[in-house]
Scaffold this motif. Sequence first.
Motif, PDB file in Angstrom:
ATOM      1  N   THR A 292       0.853  -1.182   0.000  1.00 35.02           N
ATOM      2  CA  THR A 292       0.000   0.000   0.000  1.00 35.02           C
ATOM      3  C   THR A 292       0.889   1.231   0.000  1.00 35.02           C
ATOM      4  O   THR A 292       2.105   1.143   0.227  1.00 35.02           O
ATOM      5  CB  THR A 292      -0.911   0.015   1.236  1.00 35.02           C
ATOM      6  OG1 THR A 292      -0.094   0.127   2.421  1.00 35.02           O
ATOM      7  CG2 THR A 292      -1.744  -1.260   1.310  1.00 35.02           C
ATOM      8  N   LEU A 293       0.299   2.387  -0.241  1.00 31.40           N
ATOM      9  CA  LEU A 293       1.080   3.623  -0.258  1.00 31.40           C
ATOM     10  C   LEU A 293       1.741   3.865   1.091  1.00 31.40           C
ATOM     11  O   LEU A 293       2.922   4.218   1.168  1.00 31.40           O
ATOM     12  CB  LEU A 293       0.182   4.799  -0.641  1.00 31.40           C
ATOM     13  CG  LEU A 293       0.866   6.173  -0.731  1.00 31.40           C
ATOM     14  CD1 LEU A 293       1.977   6.151  -1.771  1.00 31.40           C
ATOM     15  CD2 LEU A 293      -0.155   7.262  -1.044  1.00 31.40           C
ATOM     16  N   LEU A 294       1.006   3.652   2.170  1.00 32.54           N
ATOM     17  CA  LEU A 294       1.543   3.885   3.507  1.00 32.54           C
ATOM     18  C   LEU A 294       2.688   2.923   3.824  1.00 32.54           C
ATOM     19  O   LEU A 294       3.732   3.332   4.355  1.00 32.54           O
ATOM     20  CB  LEU A 294       0.426   3.745   4.546  1.00 32.54           C
ATOM     21  CG  LEU A 294       0.824   4.010   6.008  1.00 32.54           C
ATOM     22  CD1 LEU A 294       1.338   5.435   6.165  1.00 32.54           C
ATOM     23  CD2 LEU A 294      -0.368   3.764   6.938  1.00 32.54           C
ATOM     24  N   ASN A 295       2.515   1.640   3.491  1.00 30.28           N
ATOM     25  CA  ASN A 295       3.561   0.660   3.780  1.00 30.28           C
ATOM     26  C   ASN A 295       4.823   0.928   2.960  1.00 30.28           C
ATOM     27  O   ASN A 295       5.950   0.758   3.450  1.00 30.28           O
ATOM     28  CB  ASN A 295       3.048  -0.750   3.500  1.00 30.28           C
ATOM     29  CG  ASN A 295       1.998  -1.193   4.491  1.00 30.28           C
ATOM     30  OD1 ASN A 295       1.860  -0.608   5.568  1.00 30.28           O
ATOM     31  ND2 ASN A 295       1.242  -2.228   4.145  1.00 30.28           N
ATOM     32  N   ALA A 296       4.652   1.325   1.693  1.00 30.44           N
ATOM     33  CA  ALA A 296       5.807   1.625   0.848  1.00 30.44           C
ATOM     34  C   ALA A 296       6.593   2.811   1.402  1.00 30.44           C
ATOM     35  O   ALA A 296       7.830   2.785   1.461  1.00 30.44           O
ATOM     36  CB  ALA A 296       5.347   1.913  -0.577  1.00 30.44           C
ATOM     37  N   LEU A 297       5.885   3.851   1.817  1.00 32.52           N
ATOM     38  CA  LEU A 297       6.550   5.027   2.371  1.00 32.52           C
ATOM     39  C   LEU A 297       7.228   4.709   3.696  1.00 32.52           C
ATOM     40  O   LEU A 297       8.314   5.221   3.997  1.00 32.52           O
ATOM     41  CB  LEU A 297       5.540   6.159   2.554  1.00 32.52           C
ATOM     42  CG  LEU A 297       4.885   6.698   1.276  1.00 32.52           C
ATOM     43  CD1 LEU A 297       3.856   7.768   1.608  1.00 32.52           C
ATOM     44  CD2 LEU A 297       5.933   7.253   0.316  1.00 32.52           C
ATOM     45  N   PHE A 298       6.606   3.839   4.499  1.00 34.69           N
ATOM     46  CA  PHE A 298       7.192   3.467   5.785  1.00 34.69           C
ATOM     47  C   PHE A 298       8.485   2.679   5.593  1.00 34.69           C
ATOM     48  O   PHE A 298       9.493   2.949   6.259  1.00 34.69           O
ATOM     49  CB  PHE A 298       6.189   2.642   6.593  1.00 34.69           C
ATOM     50  CG  PHE A 298       6.727   2.162   7.919  1.00 34.69           C
ATOM     51  CD1 PHE A 298       6.942   3.061   8.956  1.00 34.69           C
ATOM     52  CD2 PHE A 298       7.023   0.819   8.122  1.00 34.69           C
ATOM     53  CE1 PHE A 298       7.444   2.628  10.182  1.00 34.69           C
ATOM     54  CE2 PHE A 298       7.527   0.380   9.339  1.00 34.69           C
ATOM     55  CZ  PHE A 298       7.734   1.290  10.368  1.00 34.69           C
ATOM     56  N   ALA A 299       8.483   1.711   4.670  1.00 35.83           N
ATOM     57  CA  ALA A 299       9.692   0.918   4.415  1.00 35.83           C
ATOM     58  C   ALA A 299      10.829   1.797   3.900  1.00 35.83           C
ATOM     59  O   ALA A 299      11.993   1.651   4.308  1.00 35.83           O
ATOM     60  CB  ALA A 299       9.379  -0.186   3.405  1.00 35.83           C
ATOM     61  N   TYR A 300      10.511   2.720   3.020  1.00 34.10           N
ATOM     62  CA  TYR A 300      11.513   3.644   2.494  1.00 34.10           C
ATOM     63  C   TYR A 300      11.990   4.595   3.580  1.00 34.10           C
ATOM     64  O   TYR A 300      13.178   4.934   3.675  1.00 34.10           O
ATOM     65  CB  TYR A 300      10.915   4.407   1.324  1.00 34.10           C
ATOM     66  CG  TYR A 300      11.881   5.299   0.578  1.00 34.10           C
ATOM     67  CD1 TYR A 300      13.226   4.963   0.437  1.00 34.10           C
ATOM     68  CD2 TYR A 300      11.443   6.471  -0.017  1.00 34.10           C
ATOM     69  CE1 TYR A 300      14.100   5.777  -0.261  1.00 34.10           C
ATOM     70  CE2 TYR A 300      12.303   7.288  -0.723  1.00 34.10           C
ATOM     71  CZ  TYR A 300      13.629   6.941  -0.830  1.00 34.10           C
ATOM     72  OH  TYR A 300      14.495   7.743  -1.522  1.00 34.10           O
ATOM     73  N   GLY A 301      11.073   5.019   4.431  1.00 34.28           N
ATOM     74  CA  GLY A 301      11.417   5.939   5.509  1.00 34.28           C
ATOM     75  C   GLY A 301      12.408   5.352   6.496  1.00 34.28           C
ATOM     76  O   GLY A 301      13.274   6.059   7.029  1.00 34.28           O
ATOM     77  N   LEU A 302      12.326   4.050   6.750  1.00 37.79           N
ATOM     78  CA  LEU A 302      13.274   3.409   7.653  1.00 37.79           C
ATOM     79  C   LEU A 302      14.704   3.515   7.117  1.00 37.79           C
ATOM     80  O   LEU A 302      15.645   3.770   7.872  1.00 37.79           O
ATOM     81  CB  LEU A 302      12.899   1.935   7.847  1.00 37.79           C
ATOM     82  CG  LEU A 302      11.613   1.650   8.628  1.00 37.79           C
ATOM     83  CD1 LEU A 302      11.299   0.159   8.609  1.00 37.79           C
ATOM     84  CD2 LEU A 302      11.732   2.149  10.064  1.00 37.79           C
ATOM     85  N   VAL A 303      14.859   3.318   5.813  1.00 38.63           N
ATOM     86  CA  VAL A 303      16.184   3.450   5.205  1.00 38.63           C
ATOM     87  C   VAL A 303      16.674   4.892   5.301  1.00 38.63           C
ATOM     88  O   VAL A 303      17.857   5.153   5.556  1.00 38.63           O
ATOM     89  CB  VAL A 303      16.152   2.993   3.735  1.00 38.63           C
ATOM     90  CG1 VAL A 303      17.520   3.183   3.080  1.00 38.63           C
ATOM     91  CG2 VAL A 303      15.733   1.539   3.638  1.00 38.63           C
ATOM     92  N   MET A 304      15.780   5.847   5.130  1.00 35.65           N
ATOM     93  CA  MET A 304      16.163   7.245   5.208  1.00 35.65           C
ATOM     94  C   MET A 304      16.583   7.653   6.610  1.00 35.65           C
ATOM     95  O   MET A 304      17.466   8.501   6.778  1.00 35.65           O
ATOM     96  CB  MET A 304      15.006   8.132   4.724  1.00 35.65           C
ATOM     97  CG  MET A 304      14.715   8.012   3.233  1.00 35.65           C
ATOM     98  SD  MET A 304      16.102   8.531   2.169  1.00 35.65           S
ATOM     99  CE  MET A 304      16.822   6.934   1.749  1.00 35.65           C
ATOM    100  N   VAL A 305      15.965   7.064   7.638  1.00 33.89           N
ATOM    101  CA  VAL A 305      16.406   7.336   9.010  1.00 33.89           C
ATOM    102  C   VAL A 305      17.853   6.879   9.184  1.00 33.89           C
ATOM    103  O   VAL A 305      18.691   7.593   9.753  1.00 33.89           O
ATOM    104  CB  VAL A 305      15.484   6.634  10.030  1.00 33.89           C
ATOM    105  CG1 VAL A 305      16.061   6.759  11.442  1.00 33.89           C
ATOM    106  CG2 VAL A 305      14.087   7.232  10.000  1.00 33.89           C
ATOM    107  N   MET A 306      18.164   5.688   8.680  1.00 32.09           N
ATOM    108  CA  MET A 306      19.528   5.188   8.749  1.00 32.09           C
ATOM    109  C   MET A 306      20.481   6.073   7.947  1.00 32.09           C
ATOM    110  O   MET A 306      21.594   6.386   8.380  1.00 32.09           O
ATOM    111  CB  MET A 306      19.576   3.756   8.230  1.00 32.09           C
ATOM    112  CG  MET A 306      20.930   3.089   8.397  1.00 32.09           C
ATOM    113  SD  MET A 306      21.137   1.637   7.337  1.00 32.09           S
ATOM    114  CE  MET A 306      21.275   2.407   5.727  1.00 32.09           C
ATOM    115  N   PHE A 307      20.056   6.493   6.761  1.00 35.72           N
ATOM    116  CA  PHE A 307      20.855   7.359   5.905  1.00 35.72           C
ATOM    117  C   PHE A 307      21.200   8.651   6.635  1.00 35.72           C
ATOM    118  O   PHE A 307      22.359   9.099   6.660  1.00 35.72           O
ATOM    119  CB  PHE A 307      20.070   7.662   4.626  1.00 35.72           C
ATOM    120  CG  PHE A 307      20.926   8.123   3.477  1.00 35.72           C
ATOM    121  CD1 PHE A 307      22.251   8.466   3.637  1.00 35.72           C
ATOM    122  CD2 PHE A 307      20.383   8.217   2.197  1.00 35.72           C
ATOM    123  CE1 PHE A 307      23.033   8.891   2.575  1.00 35.72           C
ATOM    124  CE2 PHE A 307      21.153   8.634   1.123  1.00 35.72           C
ATOM    125  CZ  PHE A 307      22.472   8.981   1.313  1.00 35.72           C
TER     126      PHE A 307
END
Length: 396
Positions: A292-307
Amino acid sequence: MLIIAMLLLSSSQLASQIFFPVLPQIAADLQMSQGLSQMMITGYFICLGLSQLVVGPLRDKYGDRQVFLAGQLVFVVGSICCALATNTECFALGRLLQGLGAAAPLLISRTILGAVYRGSQLREALGYLAMVASCVAILAPWFGGVLASWADWQFVAWALSAYLMIVALIGYWLLPTELSSNVAVSLYPHHIFKQYLALLSAPKFVAIALFKWTPTFIYMTTQLYFPFVLQQQFALSEAQFGSVMMLPMAGLLVGSLLSRKLQRHLNMAWVTGMFWPLLVLSGVCYMFMSFTLLNALFAYGLVMVMFGGYFAIYIQMLSEHFCEHAGSANALIGACELLLFTVLAVACNSYFIDVPSDMAWITWFMAVLLGWAWLTLFLSKWSWHRFLLDKRARSM
């Protein structure tokens, strides 16, 4: 110096990200396929990577101001060329010139702070730089989408050109003219090649670089994949796509803030280790949660926190261990990042990613590489000895 570093870094960031929301519009207006329009983005990164290999030694030999002004001039010309483009060839030329010119402000923004700050001052300055970089990354896609909704993608290119000219004037007045190091630097190609080869053969250098390479590769792979799949599957306009992409990109700011707070109380080994599980969790989201849109953004957001968490740490480690050749060391990391990993990102989008769950395998593989880097840097006798010294210094 902190202000000019922020402005220089934002120049390269805007050029790389502001066009993402308007990729479908550019493809339609210039009659390009999806793959060709993606190549316009990756062509920028490839030229940026190649030019860094030259700009790094030039910066070490001639200083910041001269190299910046030459690069920024090419950067501005390329942006104007994009704004005037009426066909694929002209737009491609503009993107190539942008990539060649952007190396100077990008590289200098990463090295100038290490030349004037040390220790806790450097850590604080890099923390602020990471936060500004995160804010630009958050706002750039949204800003590009809003500008495109007001006019068209050419207007986006004109706005970028104006900003780059302003930064050029500020850099002309604020950047120092003297050299930051007295170390002799040779510009003979075989000497430069030997220096780069020596860096690549050092496990410590490769381990430090992986803290930049791994999140950047996932970022580029996702940014090439998301504009088309999200806009087509969820019927998002350019402005809507730019707005929703602000949510995962906000992870950069969250990560930089957390890293800055944690480094006041914990050793670098603990801080970097605490961000690593986010990469594994992101892969779990892609693999086991519905797309879903929310799940896709959440998964990507986790990588961005690490970045965001690793951004300042990687620059600090590089400044401490390779300070005499900071320009060349940063250039080599940037070149490998943009040449090798850009090609890999395109290849993954073309031949590997068919469904969103394929992103999980890419994310987990990067997690394995990053785990090796952490072990190499922080599980040696030297690293633990330094850990004890750092801990003692913090308690005094």
